[in-house]
Design a protein around this motif. Structure first.
Motif, PDB file in Angstrom:
ATOM      1  N   SER A  18       0.830  -1.207   0.000  1.00 39.96           N
ATOM      2  CA  SER A  18       0.000   0.000   0.000  1.00 39.96           C
ATOM      3  C   SER A  18       0.864   1.257   0.000  1.00 39.96           C
ATOM      4  N   GLU A  19       1.963   1.243   0.729  1.00 39.58           N
ATOM      5  CA  GLU A  19       2.878   2.392   0.737  1.00 39.58           C
ATOM      6  C   GLU A  19       3.584   2.528  -0.603  1.00 39.58           C
ATOM      7  N   LYS A  20       3.914   1.381  -1.215  1.00 38.90           N
ATOM      8  CA  LYS A  20       4.612   1.395  -2.504  1.00 38.90           C
ATOM      9  C   LYS A  20       3.742   1.994  -3.604  1.00 38.90           C
ATOM     10  N   LYS A  21       2.434   1.746  -3.561  1.00 39.18           N
ATOM     11  CA  LYS A  21       1.528   2.350  -4.545  1.00 39.18           C
ATOM     12  C   LYS A  21       1.607   3.873  -4.497  1.00 39.18           C
ATOM     13  N   VAL A  53       0.072   8.495   5.704  1.00 40.15           N
ATOM     14  CA  VAL A  53       0.635   8.947   6.988  1.00 40.15           C
ATOM     15  C   VAL A  53       1.885   8.144   7.332  1.00 40.15           C
ATOM     16  N   ARG A  54       1.823   6.827   7.136  1.00 42.44           N
ATOM     17  CA  ARG A  54       2.973   5.969   7.433  1.00 42.44           C
ATOM     18  C   ARG A  54       4.166   6.337   6.554  1.00 42.44           C
ATOM     19  N   LEU A  55       3.907   6.600   5.276  1.00 43.17           N
ATOM     20  CA  LEU A  55       4.986   6.959   4.363  1.00 43.17           C
ATOM     21  C   LEU A  55       5.647   8.261   4.794  1.00 43.17           C
ATOM     22  N   CYS A  56       4.861   9.226   5.217  1.00 43.90           N
ATOM     23  CA  CYS A  56       5.416  10.497   5.701  1.00 43.90           C
ATOM     24  C   CYS A  56       6.341  10.264   6.892  1.00 43.90           C
TER      25      CYS A  56
END
Length: 283
Positions: A18-21, A53-56
């Motif tokens: 999901s973060e990679k998308k 949010v996690r990616l940030c």
């Protein structure tokens, strides 16, 4: 704090689906991000707001607002293709090789400047300046960097050690204590021997410092202080060359900063080592 797009490229393969998308969407359409809300970005990338949010957080930003601003500044300040490393073709002529290798080395330092934290550098300089003993651990090309650090800090009379023998590294680490410092050098952050040495040093009570690629990895996750470098590896291993240059640059920054705090003594120590090697010169 620029370098958002570079950071994303460096960690993209370590992200969950999901973060990679989201990361792929940003890299493909960076100019759109400044106009997107967190919900818009989640919808357009086929992911979720929680993943944004996690990616940030992974990228060390306080929140989406700061992240979006930094992406906008990145896209405004960069020339298309400027962040790309030049791959090396074995059939290249000498002039092309000179140009490409030199470009990649310079680019690795430029990119490292965008992810290297001044706060972390200051903390590292503080603990190294006060340390009773300093160990540098590295394997292969990273050992060359460790050896360079040994030579520099030895010349200003710091109690410093570096060895290529992984058994000796662990033995040295086991005898460290509170007030000592251990520095792990590994671009991937996943070198088993280096990880084992720095783990033993941490368990012995030493303050631990990592010099690895940007992002989460086994060594940086373990260490107290993280000094990140950025130099993506490419097909013909020129990335491995330029990552070494980036690591050496960090060592130079640490050495110069520590020496600056010992200015009164440094001149004497350097003069002593100069005199001791004078007889080794032909002229």
């Amino acid at each position: 704090m620029y370098g958002s797009l570079i950071r994303i490229r460096e960690i993209i393969n370590d992200l969950n689906p999901s973060e990679k998308k989201i990361a792929e969407y940003i890299l493909n359409k960076p100019k759109e991000i400044s106009d997107l809300s967190i919900k818009d970005l989640a919808d357009k990338s086929g992911s979720s707001q929680s993943a944004v949010v996690r990616l940030c957080k992974i990228l060390n930003y306080k929140g989406y607002k700061e992240f979006r601003i930094m992406i906008a500044k990145d896209t405004a300040s960069r020339v298309e293709g400027d962040s790309r490393y030049t791959d090396i073709n074995p059939k290249d002529d000498l002039n092309t090789i000179i140009k490409n290798i030199s470009y990649n080395n310079k680019k690795s330092i430029d990119n490292t400047m965008e992810v290297l934290s001044a706060k972390e550098i200051e903390t590292a300089v503080n603990v190294i300046s006060k340390a009773d003993r300093i160990d540098f651990y590295g394997i292969g090309a990273s050992y060359i960097v460790a050896l360079d650090a040994f030579q520099k800090f030895m010349r200003i009379n710091k109690n410093v050690r570096a060895t290529s023998d992984t058994h000796l590294q662990v033995e040295c680490a086991s005898n460290l204590r509170k007030g000592d410092v251990a520095v792990a050098i590994s671009y991937s952050g996943e070198t088993r021997d280096t990880f084992e040495s720095i783990k033993v040093a941490k368990e012995a009570g030493a303050t631990t410092i990592s010099i690895t690629k940007f992002g989460s990895n086994s060594i940086s996750d373990l260490c107290d202080i993280n000094l990140f470098v950025l130099s993506p590896e490419i097909t013909f291993r020129s990335g491995a060359m330029s990552s070494r240059i980036a690591q050496l640059n960090v060592i130079d920054i640490l050495f110069t900063s520590v020496a600056g705090r010992m200015l009164k003594d440094v001149k004497t120590f350097l003069e002593n080592t100069r005199k001791s090697t004078k007889g080794k010169r032909i002229k």
